[in-house]
Design a protein around this motif. Structure first.
Motif, PDB file in Angstrom:
ATOM      1  N   CYS A 324       0.706  -1.210   0.020  1.00  0.00           N
ATOM      2  CA  CYS A 324      -0.108   0.001   0.072  1.00  0.00           C
ATOM      3  C   CYS A 324       0.905   1.267   0.042  1.00  0.00           C
ATOM      4  CB  CYS A 324      -0.948  -0.145   1.131  1.00  0.00           C
ATOM      5  SG  CYS A 324      -1.933  -1.309   1.443  1.00  0.00           S
ATOM      6  N   TYR A 325       1.204   1.713  -1.322  1.00  0.00           N
ATOM      7  CA  TYR A 325       2.359   2.649  -1.429  1.00  0.00           C
ATOM      8  C   TYR A 325       2.006   4.176  -0.729  1.00  0.00           C
ATOM      9  CZ  TYR A 325       3.719  -1.074  -4.730  1.00  0.00           C
ATOM     10  OH  TYR A 325       4.205  -2.246  -5.042  1.00  0.00           O
ATOM     11  N   HIS A 351       6.053   1.269   2.190  1.00  0.00           N
ATOM     12  CA  HIS A 351       7.701   2.025   2.288  1.00  0.00           C
ATOM     13  C   HIS A 351       7.558   3.385   2.944  1.00  0.00           C
ATOM     14  CE1 HIS A 351       9.175  -1.319  -0.154  1.00  0.00           C
ATOM     15  NE2 HIS A 351       8.301  -1.108  -1.215  1.00  0.00           N
ATOM     16  N   ASN A 352       6.247   3.919   3.122  1.00  0.00           N
ATOM     17  CA  ASN A 352       6.161   5.148   3.732  1.00  0.00           C
ATOM     18  C   ASN A 352       5.902   5.095   5.248  1.00  0.00           C
ATOM     19  OD1 ASN A 352       6.747   6.969   1.549  1.00  0.00           O
ATOM     20  ND2 ASN A 352       4.633   6.327   0.617  1.00  0.00           N
ATOM     21  N   ILE A 353       5.938   4.005   5.800  1.00  0.00           N
ATOM     22  CA  ILE A 353       5.471   3.533   7.141  1.00  0.00           C
ATOM     23  C   ILE A 353       6.975   3.480   7.743  1.00  0.00           C
ATOM     24  CG2 ILE A 353       4.615   1.849   8.855  1.00  0.00           C
ATOM     25  CD1 ILE A 353       2.266   1.543   6.957  1.00  0.00           C
ATOM     26  N   SER A 354       7.174   4.224   8.851  1.00  0.00           N
ATOM     27  CA  SER A 354       8.696   4.353   9.565  1.00  0.00           C
ATOM     28  C   SER A 354       8.404   3.957  10.910  1.00  0.00           C
ATOM     29  CB  SER A 354       9.070   5.623   9.023  1.00  0.00           C
ATOM     30  OG  SER A 354       8.421   6.628   9.766  1.00  0.00           O
ATOM     31  N   THR A 355       9.506   4.318  11.802  1.00  0.00           N
ATOM     32  CA  THR A 355       9.498   3.963  12.802  1.00  0.00           C
ATOM     33  C   THR A 355       8.487   4.633  13.955  1.00  0.00           C
ATOM     34  OG1 THR A 355      12.041   4.020  12.844  1.00  0.00           O
ATOM     35  CG2 THR A 355      11.102   4.408  15.049  1.00  0.00           C
ATOM     36  N   TYR A 356       8.102   6.003  13.454  1.00  0.00           N
ATOM     37  CA  TYR A 356       7.072   6.569  14.369  1.00  0.00           C
ATOM     38  C   TYR A 356       5.660   5.737  14.271  1.00  0.00           C
ATOM     39  CZ  TYR A 356       3.477  10.076  15.862  1.00  0.00           C
ATOM     40  OH  TYR A 356       2.725  10.772  16.633  1.00  0.00           O
ATOM     41  N   LEU A 374       7.462  -6.913   7.126  1.00  0.00           N
ATOM     42  CA  LEU A 374       8.153  -7.393   5.891  1.00  0.00           C
ATOM     43  C   LEU A 374       8.673  -6.217   5.179  1.00  0.00           C
ATOM     44  CD1 LEU A 374       6.003  -9.438   6.900  1.00  0.00           C
ATOM     45  CD2 LEU A 374       6.586 -10.705   5.108  1.00  0.00           C
ATOM     46  N   TYR A 375      10.061  -6.139   4.786  1.00  0.00           N
ATOM     47  CA  TYR A 375      10.409  -5.209   3.780  1.00  0.00           C
ATOM     48  C   TYR A 375      10.272  -3.601   4.265  1.00  0.00           C
ATOM     49  CZ  TYR A 375      10.408  -9.708   1.190  1.00  0.00           C
ATOM     50  OH  TYR A 375      10.459 -10.886   0.863  1.00  0.00           O
ATOM     51  N   CYS A 376      10.256  -3.433   5.568  1.00  0.00           N
ATOM     52  CA  CYS A 376      10.195  -1.997   6.319  1.00  0.00           C
ATOM     53  C   CYS A 376      11.347  -1.466   6.422  1.00  0.00           C
ATOM     54  CB  CYS A 376       9.411  -2.311   7.290  1.00  0.00           C
ATOM     55  SG  CYS A 376       7.705  -2.952   7.327  1.00  0.00           S
ATOM     56  N   GLN A 377      11.991  -0.920   5.373  1.00  0.00           N
ATOM     57  CA  GLN A 377      13.365  -0.352   5.540  1.00  0.00           C
ATOM     58  C   GLN A 377      13.539   0.928   6.300  1.00  0.00           C
ATOM     59  OE1 GLN A 377      15.666  -2.068   3.994  1.00  0.00           O
ATOM     60  NE2 GLN A 377      14.590  -3.511   2.926  1.00  0.00           N
ATOM     61  N   LYS A 378      12.100   1.448   6.824  1.00  0.00           N
ATOM     62  CA  LYS A 378      12.521   2.915   7.324  1.00  0.00           C
ATOM     63  C   LYS A 378      11.894   2.629   8.998  1.00  0.00           C
ATOM     64  CE  LYS A 378      11.460   5.818   3.667  1.00  0.00           C
ATOM     65  NZ  LYS A 378      10.107   6.732   3.188  1.00  0.00           N
ATOM     66  N   VAL A 379      11.795   1.085   9.261  1.00  0.00           N
ATOM     67  CA  VAL A 379      11.438   0.984  10.876  1.00  0.00           C
ATOM     68  C   VAL A 379      12.620   0.665  11.389  1.00  0.00           C
ATOM     69  CG1 VAL A 379      10.101  -0.615  12.036  1.00  0.00           C
ATOM     70  CG2 VAL A 379       9.075   0.199  10.192  1.00  0.00           C
ATOM     71  N   GLY A 380      12.949   1.346  12.428  1.00  0.00           N
ATOM     72  CA  GLY A 380      14.236   1.122  13.327  1.00  0.00           C
ATOM     73  C   GLY A 380      13.967   0.606  14.560  1.00  0.00           C
ATOM     74  N   ASN A 381      15.068   0.728  15.344  1.00  0.00           N
ATOM     75  CA  ASN A 381      15.295   0.079  16.652  1.00  0.00           C
ATOM     76  C   ASN A 381      13.948   0.711  17.617  1.00  0.00           C
ATOM     77  OD1 ASN A 381      17.067  -1.932  15.971  1.00  0.00           O
ATOM     78  ND2 ASN A 381      18.674  -0.381  16.707  1.00  0.00           N
TER      79      ASN A 381
END
Length: 603
Positions: A324-325, A351-356, A374-381
């Motif tokens: 869901c882009y 791809h626009n869903i991130s850590t926040y 899965l494939y969430c490159q913007k999600v951090g610790n």
């Protein structure tokens, strides 16, 4: 048996038929039920009468097989016919059994299977209709030669039908119309890959089953359009589940019609790239009972939709978002704040869903039990810090290609989520997990750490010391793991039933011998691409692992034909061996050809 089984005579004289049948119904194992049927003629008759579920293959003389079964099992209510499975399969007496030792009727059936292979036809469905008049659930998987005539036979005779699965069947409108006309109790209908259907058949069924239909699945039916799906929304007022996969659905004429006409809707699974915010806003406003929502491959809706879902669907428990882009943290925050009962969340390729966005899930969704990223490159610790702090009931975590997530995040989850039972990590290259999982995973039963370059023996030693309930372990591709780590697992995890150590270049025979000694319940092992494994290690493994059912060992240069023969001859329960064709001797092939699969064939 009368000469040495007086207990059986005593049971037969004291227990009535009804009580014996009830006992048979509570025997779950098929092999145990088969054994009961061999005790005496009375037990065989009663055991057959007690069976309510039959599964058979749909290839290899299925029509005659259905006829045969229908005369012996008279109280069947659930029938599964799958054309991907051979018709002889359910009555296979074992891979080593000779045909001449089979009963006469089965020998004839197996011979027919060899020389007259064909698919389930209308004659077989007619036998189903005549023999299983109490049928409530019928599953026909890829039975493409069954036609309208056969389905009409079933509809006319099996009027108590409640569940019908026609996946991959090329039936047409007349058959579906007959179901709607005669099967007034139908609650569940699956029409995936039914290419012969058009709007006419589905409209007639929606009208005929308007008071009963609760679940409908439609996928890859090119001739089913907005017209019939709008009719479903208009007529099927008790519909609770809709699964729809189509590239041609118009949101105004379908999703809005369902939202308006189906107030009891609880489960909505959509893979429709044409659906926009207008449709999903209607779902959020009107479907207040919604519990499960899956939005897959959506390209035309935005955070506005999720804001409406968060505002109106207060009972939402499961949310799946895939590709869901145009979604962002704003939409996810609205769901987190508005749906406190959320227990399952899967985010795949958004791809626009991130850590926040994930942080808000940790703060508000305290009942979360399963999380998949899965494939969430913007999600951090930081996201998993919040999940570890707030989601104390989390039981399953899946991480795939989350390149920013590291050891600190895994440590937070392990410490905060004491009830964690399943942890799957794949291609998270900064994860080391030296001790966090082992020190805090006493309830962990399923662990998969695949292609994580930094995970080594130290992590597995901690897991072996701290996870005594571990049953499933996959460490394929973690090339730093060797004998020390697997030995620790073998000594500390006696409940292990599944082990995948493929592509571990440093793993040798000593670890395999330890697994055989410490994990006697092992059923499945994958050793592919393990260059140091030899026949010696295999012999030690199978000597103690008597329950082994599958063994994959392709591209193991130290394994020879002798090792393969050892596995086959020692493991009486073996069902599948994957190996290169060149490593199977003619004798092994004759002895157990049915359980051997080849990855590489001669060119």
């Amino acid at each position: 048996m009368r000469g040495h089984n007086n207990n059986n005579d005593r049971i037969n004289s004291m227990l009535p038929d009804e009580l014996l049948m009830e006992i048979f119904r509570h025997v779950e194992s098929k092999s145990s039920r088969d054994a009961c049927a061999l005790v005496c003629r009375r037990w065989r008759t009663l055991e057959r009468l007690s069976r309510d579920t039959i599964r058979i293959g749909g290839s290899g003389s299925p029509d005659s097989l259905v006829n045969l079964i229908a005369t012996r099992f008279l109280n069947v209510t659930n029938l599964f016919i799958d054309e991907r499975v051979s018709g002889a399969h359910p009555f296979d007496q074992g891979r080593r059994g000779s045909v001449r030792h089979q009963p006469t009727w089965l020998r004839l059936h197996l011979m027919a299977d060899r020389y007259e292979p064909y698919c389930l036809l209308d004659a077989g469905l007619a036998a189903v209709a005549d023999g299983f008049t109490k049928l409530q659930k019928l599953t026909l998987i890829w039975c493409s030669n069954a036609t309208n005539a056969g389905l009409t036979f079933v509809a006319q005779k099996c009027t108590s039908l409640k569940c019908l699965d026609l996946q991959g069947c090329y039936v047409g409108d007349q058959g579906l119309r007959a179901i709607g006309k005669y099967c007034k109790q139908l609650e569940v209908l699956n029409l995936r890959f039914c290419e012969g259907l058009t709007d006419i058949g589905l409209v007639d069924l929606a009208i005929g089953c308007e008071k009963s239909l609760k679940s409908l699945g439609v996928a890859a039916c090119a001739k089913i359009t907005d017209v019939s799906l709008e009719a479903v929304g208009s007529h099927c007022r008790v519909l609770e589940t809709l699964s729809l996969d189509s590239e041609y659905v118009n949101n105004k004429r379908v999703i809005i019609a369902v939202a308006n006409g189906c107030p009891l809707l609880k489960n909505l699974n959509l893979q429709c790239i044409m659906v926009t915010d207008e449709a999903l806003t209607a779902v959020g406003r009107l479907c207040v009972l919604l519990e499960s929502l899956a939005l897959l491959s959506f390209q035309r809706f935005s955070d506005k939709s999720l804001c409406a879902i968060g505002k109106g669907c207060k009972k939402l428990k499961s949310l799946m978002l895939s590709d869901c882009y145009f979604l962002s943290d704003k939409g996810l925050e609205a769901v987190a704040a508005g749906c406190p009962e959320l227990s399952l969340l899967e985010i795949n390729g958004c791809h626009n869903i991130s850590t926040y966005g994930l942080e808000t899930i940790g703060r508000f969704c305290m009942r979360l039990r399963e999380l998949a990223l899965l494939y969430c490159q913007k999600v951090g610790n930081e996201a998993l810090y919040e999940v570890g702090k707030g989601c104390k009931y989390l039981q399953a975590l899946h991480l795939v290609d989350c390149s920013v997530v590291g050891d600190d995040a895994i440590c937070s989850i392990a410490i905060g989520c004491k009830n964690l039972k399943k942890l799957h990590i794949r291609r998270c290259y900064v994860v080391e997990s030296k001790g966090a999982i082992g020190d805090n995973g006493k309830y962990l039963t399923d662990l998969s750490i695949r292609f994580c370059d930094r995970v080594g023996d130290e992590a597995l030693v901690a897991i072996g010391n701290g996870c005594p309930l571990l049953c499933h372990l996959n460490v394929s591709g973690c090339y730093q793991i060797g004998d020390t780590g697997i030995t620790a697992i073998a000594r500390g995890c006696p409940q292990l039933t599944y082990l995948d150590v493929s592509v571990l270049q440093n793993l040798g025979d000593m670890a395999l011998a330890e697994v055989g000694e410490g994990c006697p319940l092992l059923k499945d092992i994958i050793l592919s691409h393990c260059r140091e494994i030899t026949d010696f290690g295999l012999a030690h493994l199978v000597k103690r692992c008597k329950w082994l059912e599958s063994c994959y060992m392709v591209y193991c240069p130290g394994v020879t034909a002798a090792g393969v023969a050892t596995v086959i001859s020692t493991c009486v329960n073996i069902k599948k061996v994957l190996i290169e064709k060149s490593k199977v001797s003619a004798r092994t092939r004759r002895r157990a050809g049915s359980v051997i699969s080849y990855l590489c064939v001669d060119l």
